[in-house]
Design a protein around this motif. Sequence first.
Motif: not given
Lengths: 334, 273
Positions: B243-253
């Motif tokens: 989850t954290v990785g997914a949201f970290a990637a989403a935050s760069t978007l």
Amino acid sequence: MRFKLVPALVGLALATSPAAAQGADTILNVSYDIARELFAEVNAAFVAKYQAETGRAVTIDQSHAGTSRQARAILEGLPADVVTFNQFTDVQLLHDRGNLVAADWQARLPNNASPFYSLPAFLVRAGNPKDIQDWSDLAREDVAVVFPNPKTSGNARYTYLAAWVYGLEAFDGNEAQVRDFVGRIFQNVPVFDTGGRAATLTFAEREIGDVLVTFEAEVLSIREEFGEAGFEAVVPSVSLLAEFPVAVVDAVVDRRGSRELAEAYLDFLYTPEGQAIAAGRNHRVHDPEVRAEFAHRFPEVRLVTVEEVFGGWEAVSAEHFASDGILDQVFVNQ
Amino acid sequence: MPTVTNARRQGPSGAWLVGLALVLSALFLLAPLVLIFVQAFAAGLDAYVHHVTEPATRHAIGLTVLTALVVVPINVVFGVAAAWLVTRYRFFGRRLLVTLIEIPFSVSPIVAGVIYLFLYGAQGLLGPFLQAHDIQVMFTLWAIFLVSLFVTAPFVARELIPLMQAQGSEDEEAAITLGASGLQTFLLVTLPNVRWALLYGAILCNARVMGEFGAVSVVSGNIRGQTNTLPLQVELLFNDLNTVGAFAAASTLAVLALVTLAAKLVLEARTRS
């Protein structure tokens, strides 16, 4: 400036596209969607071992998605050197529809070309408040069961067949009673997700249901991911062998000249080192020493195969999973 | 805040409406955006940096930016040319062309992806020809560029066509009468007249290219570190229970989107002053 940018971009695109990555030092492993961590670990170990043995630095690329979709992509030209799937039918599809894999693919590697395996098992809430021990408990009226839709998920097809196997033994092969039994389990499912991971999230994060039925590998991983305190793993008295077949895609490796590397990669999965990685990621393996080392994780269970009970995947597909097959009737009658 | 003063003048019902709008935008627009960053930083700054700089995620960020750099200029040129053609010339099939330009809007992105698969895939219409010449289109960057071009083709043209229609061609006719060449007319009269619409179209196009999931997901092949764009990487990490990785990637978007918005504001301010 812009005119210099364009060739630079084109160059970059060429350099990073798989078509340009010719030569046998890179292979692409096309795999199912939840195996990313497993194969990331396998790849690192294999690359190191291969370099130590041959002096060649190689790269293993990975692609992950649902295996039926992956098989389709390979048929449409995704250049997979090897496939590592969780469904026999999806590898067979590569032979049947595109002749990309030789007919004898299952005989080319030990154990039906499955380096590791798993089985449908249960995950229940801490303390097992509903005392769920076996398939018969899933048909009880006070139990809510979570598993994905068998029409879209291979994982759930194993669950459906495993329940069927239990029913056949419990009711001495009386098919009407077995249908009724499996139908009662289906009635206890509040929501059918499309895939295994979605069902996991429904059970673990949305906290719906008393028991999740999914591969044992997933059951054990969920406990590691969401905390061992919240859940308990339960292995039923009998379950179905779920093989994870692997194959070299002949058409691709012959075109790219990567057969030797691709075969070495799949062989590695059968070495003690490869088996230990798979077992560490909660898959059952065949290597006797690795088995002994991880025995505490995997309780004894009686496993039957699709071949023994149903006469193979083709027969089971035609009888159970085809449109208006037994699965559809069980679904409709609920 | 002129809106608030106006609302006060209009009495309590106006204030209610403004309040409702503010609450709704906070709930539906701001809260999800904030949540992305809250989740991304849930495991601390170190974990965030670790996830964002992980090679596969880093590559996905680069690929997404590269795709935008390739697709947006092409679609800006296409949009201007198409808008120019349909608003300044009368010809047979003009209305059909306008409809054609809008087709990508009415087609679901997943269908767009599948159409390209049927065309360029190994078992597709052009498959045998492409294979005979050893050309691989599907499951490479080219496929991602192609479907992104298709999906975002209408954005610029759609912004320009109504505006250029409303403006009419008097300014351009005047320029030509005064002796300007075609290119001069275009650069000094037409382009300045439509620059805001053009910028807005380019920004929409850019946002859509970076966020496109459905069509790209069909043709990308999901090869990590090669053809995984940021939205695909977010899904992959999410499916991995990361989850954290997914949201970290989403935050760069999200950051990419905010950068685009900031660029728009700066450009606006510069041109106005």
